[in-house]
Design an enzyme around this catalytic site. Structure first.
Site, PDB file in Angstrom:
ATOM      1  N   CYS A 137       0.835  -1.200   0.000  1.00 31.47           N
ATOM      2  CA  CYS A 137       0.000   0.000   0.000  1.00 31.47           C
ATOM      3  C   CYS A 137       0.876   1.258   0.000  1.00 31.47           C
ATOM      4  O   CYS A 137       1.521   1.549  -0.990  1.00 31.47           O
ATOM      5  CB  CYS A 137      -0.988  -0.043   1.168  1.00 31.47           C
ATOM      6  N   HIS A 160      -3.617  -5.159   0.452  1.00 31.30           N
ATOM      7  CA  HIS A 160      -3.075  -5.578   1.750  1.00 31.30           C
ATOM      8  C   HIS A 160      -3.078  -7.100   1.906  1.00 31.30           C
ATOM      9  O   HIS A 160      -3.931  -7.654   2.606  1.00 31.30           O
ATOM     10  CB  HIS A 160      -3.873  -4.938   2.888  1.00 31.30           C
ATOM     11  N   GLU A 210      -1.197  -8.960   3.668  1.00 28.63           N
ATOM     12  CA  GLU A 210      -0.942  -9.402   5.055  1.00 28.63           C
ATOM     13  C   GLU A 210      -2.254  -9.554   5.836  1.00 28.63           C
ATOM     14  O   GLU A 210      -2.331 -10.353   6.771  1.00 28.63           O
ATOM     15  CB  GLU A 210       0.014  -8.426   5.760  1.00 28.63           C
TER      16      GLU A 210
END
Ligand code: MN
Length: 239
Positions: free
Chosen positions: A109, A213, A215
């Site tokens: 990001c 994102h 993660e």
């Protein structure tokens, strides 16, 4: 060998105290992939930052607030979000040092945008006011591990080799995006409204930037573990 991977951080005020923070999802994703995370505190001292660079085998630039437009030679528009100049400077320094030694780098990001700006590229300060017909890239509410839009991945790319798929659905929490590409970078994924959703280096071993994102997706959507597995593998090779 299990590689040591540096993670960048930000500061935040809570009540009368100021904290140096990082979302645990980044740590968990690196641990799950077999890496050893090291949280790099937001310090100004360059000697300390160089020591961290010597310790780590890979560097992950995490998400966060907007990068100051001054970093890419623009004045802010009124839609710009919060800015932390100290973080900009600390991450720019870390990037340049890691880049110089060809260390594997991943940016998520804001981290992808940081890579682009550090290499001389620019950003759309606000896609909604600067790009006509862009669709929503920042849903209001909802879980962070929910897919929000599709992206199209270029065939000839590291990202394609990782996912072995031309289209995947990703989450999305950004109001800015990459505009002009930095030196040696190519765009390797786009959303269907034309926003750059991934970048890669053409002249370094492994520099990968992702506008979404992964993660946050990892725990529920196994496909995204492939990204962290590959990053950790590249960092082991560098170690
Ligand atoms: Mn998006």
């Amino acid at each position: 060998m299990r590689p040591i991977i540096g993670l960048t951080t930000f500061t935040e005020s809570k009540g009368a105290s100021r904290y140096n923070c990082l979302n645990s999802n980044y740590i968990n994703a690196i641990v799950e992939a077999g890496g050893i995370p090291v949280i790099i505190p937001l310090v100004k001292d360059e000697e300390s930052l160089l020591k961290y660079i010597n310790i780590i085998d890979g560097l992950l630039f995490t998400g966060g607030e907007d990068i100051s437009p001054l970093c890419y030679g623009e004045n802010p528009i009124k839609e710009i979000g919060a800015i932390e100049h100290e973080r900009d400077a600390y991450e720019m320094f870390l990037f340049k040092e890691a880049y110089d030694v060809n260390m594997p780098i991943m940016g998520i990001c804001r981290g992808a945008q940081l890579i682009n700006v550090a290499l001389g590229g620019s950003l759309y300060q606000d896609i909604y006011s600067q790009i006509e017909n862009s669709f929503g890239h920042s849903p209001k509410g909802g879980p962070i591990d929910q897919a929000h839009h599709m992206i199209r991945i270029e065939n000839d790319s590291k990202l394609y080799n990782i996912f072995e798929n031309e289209t995947i659905a990703v989450n999305s929490f950004h109001h800015q995006s990459i505009k002009d590409l930095g030196k040696g970078l190519k765009a390797t994924a786009h959303s269907y409204d034309g926003i750059i959703e991934a970048i890669e280096s053409m002249d370094r071993n492994f520099i990968l930037g992702l506008q979404w994102h992964p993660e946050a997706m990892v725990p529920k959507h196994e496909i995204f573990t492939k990204l962290f597995d590959e990053f950790v593998k590249q960092c082991s090779k560098f170690a």
